[in-house]
Scaffold this motif. Structure first.
Motif, PDB file in Angstrom:
ATOM      1  N   ARG A 273      16.181  -4.964   4.212  1.00  0.00           N
ATOM      2  CA  ARG A 273      15.094  -4.199   3.590  1.00  0.00           C
ATOM      3  C   ARG A 273      15.071  -4.436   2.086  1.00  0.00           C
ATOM      4  O   ARG A 273      15.126  -3.524   1.278  1.00  0.00           O
ATOM      5  CB  ARG A 273      15.258  -2.698   3.879  1.00  0.00           C
ATOM      6  N   GLU A 335       5.759   4.117  16.999  1.00  0.00           N
ATOM      7  CA  GLU A 335       7.189   3.843  17.016  1.00  0.00           C
ATOM      8  C   GLU A 335       7.427   2.561  16.221  1.00  0.00           C
ATOM      9  O   GLU A 335       6.736   1.555  16.433  1.00  0.00           O
ATOM     10  CB  GLU A 335       7.687   3.678  18.452  1.00  0.00           C
ATOM     11  N   THR A 337      10.052  -0.541  14.297  1.00  0.00           N
ATOM     12  CA  THR A 337      11.167  -1.422  14.636  1.00  0.00           C
ATOM     13  C   THR A 337      12.442  -0.996  13.910  1.00  0.00           C
ATOM     14  O   THR A 337      12.404  -0.569  12.744  1.00  0.00           O
ATOM     15  CB  THR A 337      10.818  -2.870  14.256  1.00  0.00           C
ATOM     16  N   THR A 338      13.539  -1.122  14.601  1.00  0.00           N
ATOM     17  CA  THR A 338      14.866  -0.902  14.026  1.00  0.00           C
ATOM     18  C   THR A 338      15.694  -2.166  14.236  1.00  0.00           C
ATOM     19  O   THR A 338      15.806  -2.675  15.370  1.00  0.00           O
ATOM     20  CB  THR A 338      15.567   0.294  14.670  1.00  0.00           C
ATOM     21  N   GLU A 339      16.252  -2.719  13.145  1.00  0.00           N
ATOM     22  CA  GLU A 339      17.133  -3.871  13.225  1.00  0.00           C
ATOM     23  C   GLU A 339      18.464  -3.506  12.574  1.00  0.00           C
ATOM     24  O   GLU A 339      18.524  -3.247  11.379  1.00  0.00           O
ATOM     25  CB  GLU A 339      16.519  -5.077  12.504  1.00  0.00           C
ATOM     26  N   SER A 341      21.093  -1.522  11.136  1.00  0.00           N
ATOM     27  CA  SER A 341      21.072  -0.168  10.550  1.00  0.00           C
ATOM     28  C   SER A 341      19.795   0.096   9.757  1.00  0.00           C
ATOM     29  O   SER A 341      19.700   1.098   9.057  1.00  0.00           O
ATOM     30  CB  SER A 341      22.287   0.017   9.623  1.00  0.00           C
ATOM     31  N   ASP A 343      15.655   0.772   9.424  1.00  0.00           N
ATOM     32  CA  ASP A 343      14.412   1.222  10.055  1.00  0.00           C
ATOM     33  C   ASP A 343      13.241   0.669   9.255  1.00  0.00           C
ATOM     34  O   ASP A 343      13.137   0.911   8.043  1.00  0.00           O
ATOM     35  CB  ASP A 343      14.347   2.747  10.085  1.00  0.00           C
ATOM     36  N   ILE A 345      10.008   1.420   8.788  1.00  0.00           N
ATOM     37  CA  ILE A 345       8.931   2.426   8.894  1.00  0.00           C
ATOM     38  C   ILE A 345       8.042   2.281   7.654  1.00  0.00           C
ATOM     39  O   ILE A 345       8.533   2.263   6.520  1.00  0.00           O
ATOM     40  CB  ILE A 345       9.520   3.850   8.971  1.00  0.00           C
TER      41      ILE A 345
END
Length: 886
Positions: A273, A335, A337-339, A341, A343, A345
């Motif tokens: 991120r 909903e 995506t989470t990769e 640890s 998120d 959003i």
């Protein structure tokens, strides 16, 4: 002006004095200059600082300098004289030439060179006039233009040695003059202009993460390629110490690998991120001369984090169209995506947008840019009352969402190129669809209250009472009361002695579980009742009554009164209160109480109260009088007002016992006080007695205490000499006298006077008899004192006004001639010889003889003897001696 030295100190100063130049003095008036040149002229002294005048005089009149001499004392506002200064041209003095090129100044070709900076300027050298013209004395292709005294040139780039790229330009500055002075003056300067170095035009490169992952940037690149940096001087270097990646190892190294930089950025998945990250590589070229500056160019690469997909994972929600509050955020249905640890959003009010894809309406959805400042990423909609059906919305996210710091203010991911809020980006927009279903319901009507029905109606259809919003009320619902009991739609009114209020609920339900309900509140009112007629008789002196209290039966309190003289009541009471000035006055006649029909009932009712008013006897006002006790009595009827009827009786309110049956008050037993008596006349019922109060004040003064009076005849006493123990009193000649003594008579033996105390109202006490006893000389008072006279014991006729004569007015107490007008005075010397004889007509003895033997002789000092014979009634002679002193 450059040659004038006004003060003769330290060389030229350019100052002249207008008074000196025009042959005038301050006494002639005050010289003034055009306000534009005030800063150069001292009005007080007349000194003109010509170096402050920035333009030479020319044929153009606005460059001439005019002065006016004004003397307001003699000429008002009209100038006495005028003067004109013709200022010769001055083109300035160039700075001394220097260097191998023999130039006056050096400049950089970057922004233009100010030619006036090549001139000398100090305390002895003024600046050149500003209205001159510049001329370029050459033909170099590097010359561009002269604009507003700025020289613009473009020195060409020469790669390699020598490093200093410069060229000399010669220019002449000419200031025109005017006839009478120099026609013009010129100054030539040489300027060396140096080229500004160029570090090139850098390019900002934006790279999407998916291109990096796809291997587009795996190969090394050269930062000197024109696609990254173009037009740079070749003498520059790369600032490797400022390289954040460490890939540039030395000043000449320009090779980097973007994939290696990316791999270091994401740190094996520990920094997914990162948003967006910019890497700057700086190319620097050092200046060729101090007049120019260094230059740097930054080649930038920005990596943009790839947007991860998002969607609506669950079945579309079903929402009843009457469900409250009906507020829904579409964002909550997504909903993300989470990769590892992280998120992914995406929340932003500037780089996301919602739009309707299909459905009957957008349910109040606000899109980006539609309402300024109201858009949010939440995708808020309102489903209450919406048309049933399926609605599909789309959520879009712009890649700029990862780079708030460098992103535009607002970017619509759905906008096409060319639209106002479109923000072009190298990376792809991410979108997802959201679907909801709005279900119908059976309409139960709207909550309804404040309905009034009349008891005479008997029954009512409950559904017909419900209000609607235009829809038809379903007949499938069920009515329940507050206890939860089911009741029929047709409601029969129960019996009651008062109004009744009912609250029922009508409920509906569909196969999909959409429920609706409406509350109904109504009141069943009784027919109106104004009560039974009544009457009342009142006395006019107490018109206080409440009409409502007179009605019979059980009247309603919702009515109002109307009566004689336009009377209306503000409420049902009909209050009259004679002590309240804010209320109307009750009059005789009929007062009608009208009760309107209760809500739901149309018929009104009324009753009547008849008022009769009895008038009491007008007896008049209270009375009060003051009497002296010696007046004896008073008839109270005589104190009444003239209009007061004499048909009543007096009552002894204070129980004095002094009131007779015929209204006479005897004062004999009364003392100093106020006594109240009530006069009463009987009235016709219901009026009480008419009465008034008669108050009389009795003034009883004490008799003065004055004993019988004794006076010596020698006192010649008068009436005012009698001592009295009261302050205010009258003397009378007789006991029955009506007129008091107003003069001050001389008192005589065996007289009798009468005294009485008085007050401010001329009341008198009882009179006291005061007898007068006058003693003759030789007689004694009751206390034993002798009535006699002691003459002076010395005579000294020396003119000092002290004992000059044998005084018969002794100490202003004894007036012998007045007391004994027939007196006889004889004076003898020590030998017994008569030397003076006198009476009331004789001059007082002054030490001279007035007998025939010694007539007119001054008598010698010595002792003399006198014999005073009063010759009045039984008064005895008085003898004595005195000493005559010379």
């Amino acid at each position: 002006m450059e040659n004038i030295d006004f003060d003769g100190v330290n060389g030229p100063d350019g100052i002249i004095n207008i008074y000196n130049e025009t042959g005038t003095t301050p006494a002639d008036g005050t010289w003034r200059i055009d306000p534009r040149f005030d800063s150069a002229f001292d009005v007080a002294s007349g000194n003109l600082f010509m170096w402050e005048l920035k333009k030479a005089s020319t044929i153009v009149t606005q460059n001439d300098y005019f002065f006016e001499l004004r003397n307001t004392t003699t000429c008002g506002d009209t100038p006495v004289r005028t003067a004109r200064l013709i200022l010769g041209p001055y083109s300035g003095v160039a700075l001394p030439p220097s260097g191998p090129l023999n130039v006056n100044a050096q400049g950089c070709d970057l922004d233009g060179f100010n030619l006036f900076s090549a001139f000398a300027l100090d305390s002895n050298t003024p600046s050149p006039h500003s209205n001159g013209e510049w001329t370029y004395n050459g033909s170099s292709s590097s010359f561009v233009k002269i604009e507003e005294s700025k020289l613009f040139v473009d020195i060409p780039y020469q790669p390699g040695l020598p490093l200093v790229d410069q060229e000399v330009f010669e220019l002449t500055y000419t200031v025109s003059g005017i006839f009478g002075c120099s026609t013009s003056q010129s100054t030539t300067i040489r300027i060396a202009m140096v080229r500004q170095v160029d570090s090139g035009e850098p390019v900002i490169t934006e790279i999407c993460e998916d291109d990096l992952l796809a291997g587009v940037y795996d190969a090394d690149i050269n930062l000197r390629d024109d696609q990254y940096l173009s037009g740079e001087d070749i003498e520059g270097i790369w600032l490797h110490n400022l390289d954040p990646t460490g890939q540039i190892e030395n000043e000449q190294d320009s090779m980097i690998n973007l994939r290696a930089i990316y791999d270091a950025l994401i740190d094996n998945g520990n920094n997914l991120r990162y948003g967006c990250e910019t890497y700057n590589f700086i190319y620097a070229v050092e200046q060729r001369s101090a007049v120019c500056g260094d230059e740097e160019s930054t080649v930038s690469f920005t990596f943009y984090e790839q947007l991860r997909p998002f969607n609506q994972p669950n079945p579309p929600p079903q929402i009843c169209r009457n469900e409250t509050p009906g507020d829904l955020d579409l964002f909550d249905l997504l909903e993300f995506t989470t990769e590892g640890s992280f998120d992914f959003i995406y929340k932003s009010n500037s780089y996301t947008n919602w739009r309707l894809v299909s459905g009957p309406s957008n349910l109040g959805l606000i899109s980006l840019g539609s309402v300024l400042g109201d858009y949010t990423y939440l995708g808020s909609i309102h489903t209450f009352g919406a048309q049933p059906g399926t609605y599909v919305f789309e959520y879009g996210v712009s890649p700029w969402i990862n780079c708030d710091a460098s992103a535009p203010i607002e970017c619509d991911p759905f906008a096409n190129s060319g639209e106002p809020n479109y923000c072009e980006h190298q990376c792809n927009v991410e979108t997802a669809l959201v679907t909801i279903e709005i279900l119908p319901f059976d309409y139960a009507g709207e909550d309804t209250k404040d309905i009034n029905l009349c008891e005479s109606q008997g029954q009512v259809d409950l559904r017909s009472l419900l209000r609607t919003n235009g829809n038809t009320i379903a007949t499938t619902g069920v009515w329940t009361n507050s206890a939860g009991d089911v009741i029929d739609n047709t409601f029969v009114f129960p019996n009651s002695n008062s109004s009744q209020t009912f609250t029922f609920t009508y409920s509906t339900n569909t196969v999909n579980g959409c429920v609706d309900s409406a509350d109904l509140t109504f009141t069943i009112n009784k027919l109106s009742n104004a009560g039974e007629d009544a009457s009342a008789t009142l006395c006019s002196d107490d018109l206080t009554i409440t009409l409502f209290d007179l009605l019979g039966g059980n009247p309603s309190t919702t009515g109002t009164w109307a009566g004689p003289f336009g009377y209306t009541s503000p409420d049902h009471l009909g209050v009259f209160d004679s002590s309240n000035v804010l209320l109307p006055i009750l009059g005789a006649g009929e007062y009608i109480y009208v009760v309107p029909g209760n809500p739901g009932c149309s018929a009104s009712d009324q009753s009547t109260v008849t008022i009769t008013i009895v008038e009491p006897v007008d007896i008049g006002s209270d009375r009060s009088e003051t009497f002296c006790k010696i007046d004896g009595r008073v008839n109270l009827y005589s104190l009444l007002d003239r209009d007061t009827p004499r048909i009543g009786v007096f009552e002894d309110t204070d129980n004095t016992g002094a009131l007779s049956a015929d209204g006479v008050v005897e004062f004999e037993t009364l003392t100093n006080n106020i006594y109240n008596f009530r006069y009463v006349i009987a009235n016709t019922l219901p009026c009480d007695q008419s009465s008034l109060n008669v108050a009389i004040q009795i003034v009883d003064l004490p008799t003065p205490n004055v004993p019988p009076q004794e006076f010596c005849i020698l006192d010649a006493a008068r009436l005012e000499d009698i001592e009295v123990d009261v302050l205010n009193y009258n003397w009378y000649v007789t006991l029955e006298s009506e007129i008091p003594i107003i003069d001050n008579p001389l008192l005589f033996d065996n007289q009798v006077y009468y005294i009485a105390a008085i007050d401010v109202n001329n009341c008198e006490s009882e009179r006291l008899e005061v007898p007068i006893n006058i003693l003759n000389t030789g007689e004694r008072f009751a206390n034993g004192e002798l009535c006699t006279l002691d003459f002076q014991d010395g005579v000294s006729p020396n003119g000092d006004s002290q004992n000059d004569t044998f005084d018969l007015l002794i100490e202003e107490v004894y007036n012998i001639p007045e007391a004994f007008p027939d007196f006889d005075l004889k004076i003898y010397n020590r030998y017994g010889s008569l030397v003076y004889e006198g009476n009331i007509n004789t001059e007082e003895f002054r030490g001279e003889s007035n007998v025939s033997v010694q007539l007119g002789d001054d008598l010698p000092s010595g002792t003399y003897f006198y014999v005073f014979v009063p010759n009045f009634e039984n008064n005895l002679p008085i003898q004595g001696s005195f000493y005559l002193s010379r």
